[in-house]
Write an enzyme that holds these catalytic residues in place. Structure first.
Site, short mmCIF file in Angstrom:
data_model
loop_
_atom_site.label_atom_id
_atom_site.label_comp_id
_atom_site.label_asym_id
_atom_site.label_seq_id
_atom_site.Cartn_x
_atom_site.Cartn_y
_atom_site.Cartn_z
N GLY A 1 10.50 -8.30 -16.89
CA GLY A 1 11.02 -8.37 -18.25
C GLY A 1 10.18 -7.54 -19.19
O GLY A 1 9.69 -6.46 -18.83
N LEU A 2 10.03 -8.04 -20.44
CA LEU A 2 9.29 -7.33 -21.49
C LEU A 2 9.89 -5.96 -21.75
O LEU A 2 9.18 -4.99 -22.02
CB LEU A 2 7.81 -7.20 -21.12
CG LEU A 2 7.02 -8.51 -20.99
CD1 LEU A 2 5.58 -8.22 -20.58
CD2 LEU A 2 7.06 -9.29 -22.28
N CYS A 3 11.21 -5.86 -21.66
CA CYS A 3 11.89 -4.60 -21.95
C CYS A 3 13.08 -4.83 -22.87
O CYS A 3 14.13 -4.19 -22.72
CB CYS A 3 12.32 -3.90 -20.66
SG CYS A 3 13.24 -4.93 -19.52
N GLY A 4 12.92 -5.75 -23.80
CA GLY A 4 13.98 -5.99 -24.78
C GLY A 4 15.19 -6.63 -24.13
O GLY A 4 15.10 -7.49 -23.25
N SER B 1 13.39 1.18 -22.92
CA SER B 1 13.55 -0.13 -23.56
C SER B 1 12.20 -0.84 -23.67
O SER B 1 11.92 -1.49 -24.68
CB SER B 1 14.53 -0.99 -22.75
OG SER B 1 15.81 -0.39 -22.70
#
Length: 442
Positions: free
Chosen positions: A156-159, A342
């Site tokens: 994750g951590l990509c919007g 992203s």
């Protein structure tokens, strides 16, 4: 003679008793010293288990010093470290975007050459029933089974990158279910695998248990592995059509979920009309992406007198899997660039938020510190006023109602001129200046 012999023996026995008693006393004293040293050593060296149970927090100072809120100070340090971490993640994502850019540039010549050769063979064999001989080009009369490949990220951590892809997948599966089709899923990326139990839990689907992790370093071997699974699903007759859903890369702040048909391949047009390459550059210290439309590969001109060692259908059938793998390689690079862009955008927003939060917390910290200083000054002033009310004259006469800095300065200069205040301060009294007192004087 008997008396004279008895006296020395009695004296000798008394002296031996004294020596023995002194020895016992010394031994007892040594034992007491040893026990005291052991207890002291266990206390200082923390060897005693009872003393080890006492934590350092029980002996720490509980009263804040200087009127400073330690919790706010620790919070500021934590936010600052988080901002440094997110900024480092943004820079790492930018470096990986450049790697994806280099991968696209290196794979482009092979893909163009292969596409041109396939177009030349198709052009030469046009009108010869090519679709019947090549299963990867065979288009069914009616599509009853569809295979869907979902490409997401592992982390994750990509919007909202993964969320947008899963929303598009849900809409596509619902559209297929409305037509009476239950799609067979092939998963690329851990986030899509986790989404089967959450966002895709309410739709009808058939997971084929075929899963591939989204590689950090994309290469031809990985794309060939995914391509073999897709090709086997199609050639086995389980599906009539294979679609792939991924995020198409436009620029550093824009990518859109896109559905593209992989199989069957079209015998007339192998190129994507929206095919383009990207190149990340920097301008005025800011990253930007330059995109360039890729012209369609021209068909190779195969002379009429060319003699094939094998039938053209066999040659073309061996080249089509290579073309499919090259297309998958380009799609994976595109998806990776979308994920990293992203992540860059999300980490940039997180870094800016950390800076803003640090600024607000620093302002709160300074206000609390100033309030503590003001409170201390107020306490000092209150104490001074209390002493004045009690009649303490050690500080000199109080200022009058009309006294101010100008009048006090004038009075001070006047005292200097008339000699009331000496030019130099008096020397402090020492031992020589003290009066001598005669202790024998009456």
């Amino acid at each position: 003679m008997v008396a004279s012999d008895t006296t020395p023996r009695t004296t000798r026995r008394s002296s031996c008793g004294l020596v023995l008693g002194a020895g016992l006393l010394l031994a007892a004293w040594s034992g007491l010293r040893h026990d005291a040293d052991t207890s002291m050593q266990s206390f200082v060296g923390s060897a005693s288990p009872k003393l080890m149970s006492v934590s350092s927090s029980d002996r720490s100072l509980k009263v804040p010093r200087g009127g400073v809120d330690k919790l706010v100070s620790d919070r500021i340090k934590s936010v600052e470290k988080t901002g440094k971490l997110t900024d480092a993640m943004r820079l790492v994502a930018a470096a990986k975007v450049r790697r994806a850019q280099d991968g696209v540039a290196k794979s482009r010549p092979f893909s163009d050459e292969l596409s041109g050769m396939i177009k030349g063979l198709v052009k030469k064999l046009k009108g010869s029933g090519l679709e019947a001989e090549l299963p990867m080009l065979r288009v069914p009369d009616k599509v009853t089974n569809v295979g869907l490949v979902l490409v997401t990220a592992n982390r994750g951590l990509c919007g909202a990158y993964n969320t947008f892809i899963m929303k598009m997948a849900k809409r596509r599966i619902e559209a297929l279910n409305a037509q009476g089709i239950v799609p067979k899923l092939i998963i690329v990326g851990k986030k899509a695998l986790a989404g089967l139990k959450t966002r895709l839990a309410d739709v009808e689907k058939n997971y084929t248990e075929t899963f591939f992790g989204m590689p950090d370093s994309i290469n031809a071997a990985k794309s060939s592995e995914i391509g073999d699974a897709i090709r086997n699903l199609f050639l086995s007759g389980e599906v009539d059509k294979v679609e792939i859903l991924y995020a198409k890369f436009y620029n550093l702040i824009k990518n859109e979920p896109t559905i593209r048909t992989l199989l069957p391949l079209s015998p007339t047009g192998f190129d994507d009309p929206n095919d383009e390459t990207f190149r990340m550059t920097s301008e005025d210290g800011r990253l930007k992406v330059e995109k360039e439309k890729v012209p369609a590969a021209k068909a190779r001109n195969i002379e009429s007198d060319v003699i094939f060692d094998q039938p053209p259908e066999v040659i073309l059938n061996s080249m089509l899997p290579l073309y499919l793998n090259s297309q998958l390689l380009s799609i994976l690079f595109d998806a990776q660039a979308s994920e990293l862009s992203s992540r860059m955008t999300a980490m940039k927003a997180a870094t800016d938020n950390a800076k803003e939060l640090k600024k607000k917390l620093t302002m709160i910290y300074n206000k609390k510190r100033q309030a503590g200083i003001t409170a201390e000054i107020s306490e000092i002033c209150a104490g001074a006023m209390a002493l004045d009310e009690k009649g303490d004259k050690t500080s000199g006469p109080a200022l009058g109602i009309f006294d101010n800095s100008d009048t006090v300065g004038a009075d001070f200069m006047k005292e200097l001129e008339d000699g009331s205040i000496p030019d130099t301060p008096e020397d402090p009294q020492g031992p020589d200046d003290r009066p001598v007192i005669d202790p024998y004087a009456n």
